[in-house]
Design a protein around this motif. Structure first.
Motif, PDB file in Angstrom:
ATOM      1  N   SER A 133      -6.090 -43.466 -22.488  1.00  0.00           N
ATOM      2  CA  SER A 133      -7.112 -43.191 -21.487  1.00  0.00           C
ATOM      3  C   SER A 133      -6.805 -41.905 -20.744  1.00  0.00           C
ATOM      4  CB  SER A 133      -7.180 -44.366 -20.496  1.00  0.00           C
ATOM      5  OG  SER A 133      -7.983 -44.025 -19.407  1.00  0.00           O
ATOM      6  N   ILE A 134      -7.818 -41.052 -20.576  1.00  0.00           N
ATOM      7  CA  ILE A 134      -7.628 -39.781 -19.875  1.00  0.00           C
ATOM      8  C   ILE A 134      -7.155 -40.014 -18.453  1.00  0.00           C
ATOM      9  CG2 ILE A 134      -8.840 -37.742 -18.996  1.00  0.00           C
ATOM     10  CD1 ILE A 134     -10.712 -38.087 -21.454  1.00  0.00           C
ATOM     11  N   ALA A 135      -7.780 -40.974 -17.768  1.00  0.00           N
ATOM     12  CA  ALA A 135      -7.393 -41.250 -16.387  1.00  0.00           C
ATOM     13  C   ALA A 135      -5.948 -41.721 -16.322  1.00  0.00           C
ATOM     14  CB  ALA A 135      -8.313 -42.293 -15.766  1.00  0.00           C
ATOM     15  N   LYS A 136      -5.506 -42.491 -17.317  1.00  0.00           N
ATOM     16  CA  LYS A 136      -4.143 -43.010 -17.334  1.00  0.00           C
ATOM     17  C   LYS A 136      -3.143 -41.872 -17.486  1.00  0.00           C
ATOM     18  CE  LYS A 136      -1.342 -46.654 -17.931  1.00  0.00           C
ATOM     19  NZ  LYS A 136      -1.052 -47.537 -16.862  1.00  0.00           N
ATOM     20  N   THR A 137      -3.471 -40.862 -18.295  1.00  0.00           N
ATOM     21  CA  THR A 137      -2.537 -39.773 -18.532  1.00  0.00           C
ATOM     22  C   THR A 137      -2.627 -38.686 -17.472  1.00  0.00           C
ATOM     23  OG1 THR A 137      -4.117 -38.682 -19.986  1.00  0.00           O
ATOM     24  CG2 THR A 137      -2.491 -40.121 -21.022  1.00  0.00           C
ATOM     25  N   ASP A 138      -3.791 -38.486 -16.869  1.00  0.00           N
ATOM     26  CA  ASP A 138      -3.957 -37.395 -15.917  1.00  0.00           C
ATOM     27  C   ASP A 138      -3.714 -37.788 -14.471  1.00  0.00           C
ATOM     28  OD1 ASP A 138      -6.682 -35.626 -17.530  1.00  0.00           O
ATOM     29  OD2 ASP A 138      -4.543 -35.705 -17.944  1.00  0.00           O
ATOM     30  N   THR A 139      -3.990 -39.033 -14.121  1.00  0.00           N
ATOM     31  CA  THR A 139      -3.894 -39.436 -12.727  1.00  0.00           C
ATOM     32  C   THR A 139      -3.800 -40.959 -12.660  1.00  0.00           C
ATOM     33  OG1 THR A 139      -4.936 -39.268 -10.572  1.00  0.00           O
ATOM     34  CG2 THR A 139      -6.406 -39.536 -12.428  1.00  0.00           C
ATOM     35  N   ALA A 140      -3.384 -41.447 -11.545  1.00  0.00           N
ATOM     36  CA  ALA A 140      -3.309 -42.899 -11.364  1.00  0.00           C
ATOM     37  C   ALA A 140      -4.715 -43.462 -11.223  1.00  0.00           C
ATOM     38  CB  ALA A 140      -2.489 -43.217 -10.114  1.00  0.00           C
ATOM     39  N   ILE A 141      -4.904 -44.694 -11.663  1.00  0.00           N
ATOM     40  CA  ILE A 141      -6.205 -45.357 -11.565  1.00  0.00           C
ATOM     41  C   ILE A 141      -6.647 -45.451 -10.112  1.00  0.00           C
ATOM     42  CG2 ILE A 141      -7.434 -47.524 -11.996  1.00  0.00           C
ATOM     43  CD1 ILE A 141      -6.748 -45.976 -14.542  1.00  0.00           C
ATOM     44  N   SER A 142      -5.704 -45.588  -9.217  1.00  0.00           N
ATOM     45  CA  SER A 142      -6.046 -45.712  -7.798  1.00  0.00           C
ATOM     46  C   SER A 142      -6.538 -44.394  -7.215  1.00  0.00           C
ATOM     47  CB  SER A 142      -4.843 -46.221  -7.014  1.00  0.00           C
ATOM     48  OG  SER A 142      -3.775 -45.302  -7.131  1.00  0.00           O
ATOM     49  N   ASN A 143      -6.398 -43.283  -7.944  1.00  0.00           N
ATOM     50  CA  ASN A 143      -6.874 -41.971  -7.503  1.00  0.00           C
ATOM     51  C   ASN A 143      -7.899 -41.447  -8.507  1.00  0.00           C
ATOM     52  OD1 ASN A 143      -5.135 -41.734  -5.228  1.00  0.00           O
ATOM     53  ND2 ASN A 143      -3.458 -41.334  -6.629  1.00  0.00           N
ATOM     54  N   PRO A 144      -9.131 -41.940  -8.451  1.00  0.00           N
ATOM     55  CA  PRO A 144     -10.127 -41.558  -9.453  1.00  0.00           C
ATOM     56  C   PRO A 144     -10.567 -40.099  -9.308  1.00  0.00           C
ATOM     57  CG  PRO A 144     -11.142 -42.832  -7.725  1.00  0.00           C
ATOM     58  CD  PRO A 144      -9.656 -42.836  -7.459  1.00  0.00           C
ATOM     59  N   LEU A 145     -11.199 -39.579 -10.366  1.00  0.00           N
ATOM     60  CA  LEU A 145     -11.768 -38.242 -10.325  1.00  0.00           C
ATOM     61  C   LEU A 145     -12.930 -38.230  -9.353  1.00  0.00           C
ATOM     62  CD1 LEU A 145     -11.903 -37.473 -14.161  1.00  0.00           C
ATOM     63  CD2 LEU A 145     -10.146 -36.786 -12.516  1.00  0.00           C
ATOM     64  N   GLN A 146     -13.190 -37.071  -8.741  1.00  0.00           N
ATOM     65  CA  GLN A 146     -14.307 -36.934  -7.820  1.00  0.00           C
ATOM     66  C   GLN A 146     -15.249 -35.862  -8.347  1.00  0.00           C
ATOM     67  OE1 GLN A 146     -12.730 -35.980  -3.976  1.00  0.00           O
ATOM     68  NE2 GLN A 146     -12.015 -38.048  -3.600  1.00  0.00           N
ATOM     69  N   PHE A 147     -16.541 -36.136  -8.309  1.00  0.00           N
ATOM     70  CA  PHE A 147     -17.557 -35.195  -8.741  1.00  0.00           C
ATOM     71  C   PHE A 147     -17.520 -33.962  -7.852  1.00  0.00           C
ATOM     72  CE2 PHE A 147     -21.781 -33.449  -8.120  1.00  0.00           C
ATOM     73  CZ  PHE A 147     -22.173 -33.178  -9.416  1.00  0.00           C
ATOM     74  N   SER A 148     -17.549 -32.764  -8.468  1.00  0.00           N
ATOM     75  CA  SER A 148     -17.650 -31.518  -7.707  1.00  0.00           C
ATOM     76  C   SER A 148     -19.039 -30.913  -7.864  1.00  0.00           C
ATOM     77  CB  SER A 148     -16.615 -30.493  -8.162  1.00  0.00           C
ATOM     78  OG  SER A 148     -15.319 -30.913  -7.852  1.00  0.00           O
ATOM     79  N   ARG A 149     -19.422 -30.614  -9.131  1.00  0.00           N
ATOM     80  CA  ARG A 149     -20.719 -29.986  -9.368  1.00  0.00           C
ATOM     81  C   ARG A 149     -21.061 -30.047 -10.842  1.00  0.00           C
ATOM     82  NH1 ARG A 149     -20.035 -23.953 -10.632  1.00  0.00           N
ATOM     83  NH2 ARG A 149     -17.827 -23.823 -11.197  1.00  0.00           N
ATOM     84  N   VAL A 150     -22.342 -29.870 -11.150  1.00  0.00           N
ATOM     85  CA  VAL A 150     -22.794 -29.729 -12.533  1.00  0.00           C
ATOM     86  C   VAL A 150     -22.731 -28.240 -12.839  1.00  0.00           C
ATOM     87  CG1 VAL A 150     -24.735 -29.952 -14.129  1.00  0.00           C
ATOM     88  CG2 VAL A 150     -24.268 -31.757 -12.471  1.00  0.00           C
ATOM     89  N   VAL A 151     -22.020 -27.877 -13.896  1.00  0.00           N
ATOM     90  CA  VAL A 151     -21.864 -26.483 -14.273  1.00  0.00           C
ATOM     91  C   VAL A 151     -22.995 -26.047 -15.199  1.00  0.00           C
ATOM     92  CG1 VAL A 151     -20.326 -24.843 -15.420  1.00  0.00           C
ATOM     93  CG2 VAL A 151     -19.374 -26.629 -13.957  1.00  0.00           C
ATOM     94  N   SER A 152     -23.399 -26.908 -16.116  1.00  0.00           N
ATOM     95  CA  SER A 152     -24.545 -26.631 -16.984  1.00  0.00           C
ATOM     96  C   SER A 152     -25.165 -27.950 -17.404  1.00  0.00           C
ATOM     97  CB  SER A 152     -24.125 -25.810 -18.213  1.00  0.00           C
ATOM     98  OG  SER A 152     -23.269 -26.558 -19.046  1.00  0.00           O
ATOM     99  N   ALA A 153     -26.432 -27.886 -17.830  1.00  0.00           N
ATOM    100  CA  ALA A 153     -27.130 -29.105 -18.238  1.00  0.00           C
ATOM    101  C   ALA A 153     -28.187 -28.767 -19.275  1.00  0.00           C
ATOM    102  CB  ALA A 153     -27.781 -29.773 -17.031  1.00  0.00           C
ATOM    103  N   GLN A 154     -28.391 -29.694 -20.217  1.00  0.00           N
ATOM    104  CA  GLN A 154     -29.470 -29.614 -21.196  1.00  0.00           C
ATOM    105  C   GLN A 154     -30.103 -30.987 -21.278  1.00  0.00           C
ATOM    106  OE1 GLN A 154     -27.892 -28.378 -24.959  1.00  0.00           O
ATOM    107  NE2 GLN A 154     -27.281 -26.377 -24.221  1.00  0.00           N
ATOM    108  N   LYS A 155     -31.369 -31.023 -21.653  1.00  0.00           N
ATOM    109  CA  LYS A 155     -32.069 -32.298 -21.761  1.00  0.00           C
ATOM    110  C   LYS A 155     -32.722 -32.375 -23.137  1.00  0.00           C
ATOM    111  CE  LYS A 155     -36.005 -32.876 -19.522  1.00  0.00           C
ATOM    112  NZ  LYS A 155     -36.984 -33.140 -18.457  1.00  0.00           N
TER     113      LYS A 155
END
Length: 96
Positions: free
Chosen positions: A24-46
Motif C-alpha cells: 500500500s502506498i500509504a503504508k510505505t509513504d506515511t502512517a495510516i494515522s496521517n492521511p494525505l491531504q488534498f491540495s489542488r487539481v493540477v489537470s483534468a480531462q473528462k
C-alpha cells in the motif's frame, strides 16, 4: 466534478482498510494515522462513458509537509448517485 477531494478521501479510506497490505502506498509513504491531504487539481480531462469518467492529476500534501502528485480516474453515474475511484497512482515525473 464538484468534489475534487473525493479521490484523496477514497484513497485514504482504502489505505486504512488495507493496513496489512505492505504494498500500500500509504503504508510505505506515511502512517495510516496521517492521511494525505488534498491540495489542488493540477489537470483534468473528462470522458463520457456510461456516466462521466474523469482523469485528474491531483497534488496532495503529505504529513511531513511535502507535496506529491497522483493521477486518478473516477467514474460518476449521477442517475445512480454513484462515484467510483478506479485508480490513484503516484506520478513519477510530474509535468505541469
Amino acid at each position: 466534478m464538484r468534489d475534487h477531494r473525493y479521490c484523496v478521501e477514497q484513497f485514504n479510506q482504502q489505505a486504512q482498510n488495507e493496513q496489512g497490505n505492505i504494498g500500500s502506498i500509504a503504508k510505505t509513504d506515511t502512517a495510516i494515522s496521517n492521511p494525505l491531504q488534498f491540495s489542488r487539481v493540477v489537470s483534468a480531462q473528462k470522458q463520457v462513458v456510461a456516466g462521466l469518467k474523469y482523469y485528474l492529476r491531483i497534488e496532495v500534501t503529505q504529513p511531513n509537509g511535502s507535496t506529491r502528485m497522483f493521477d486518478s480516474v473516477v467514474v460518476i453515474q449521477p442517475w445512480l448517485h454513484s462515484k467510483q475511484l478506479l485508480g490513484f497512482t503516484p506520478v513519477v515525473s510530474p509535468v505541469y
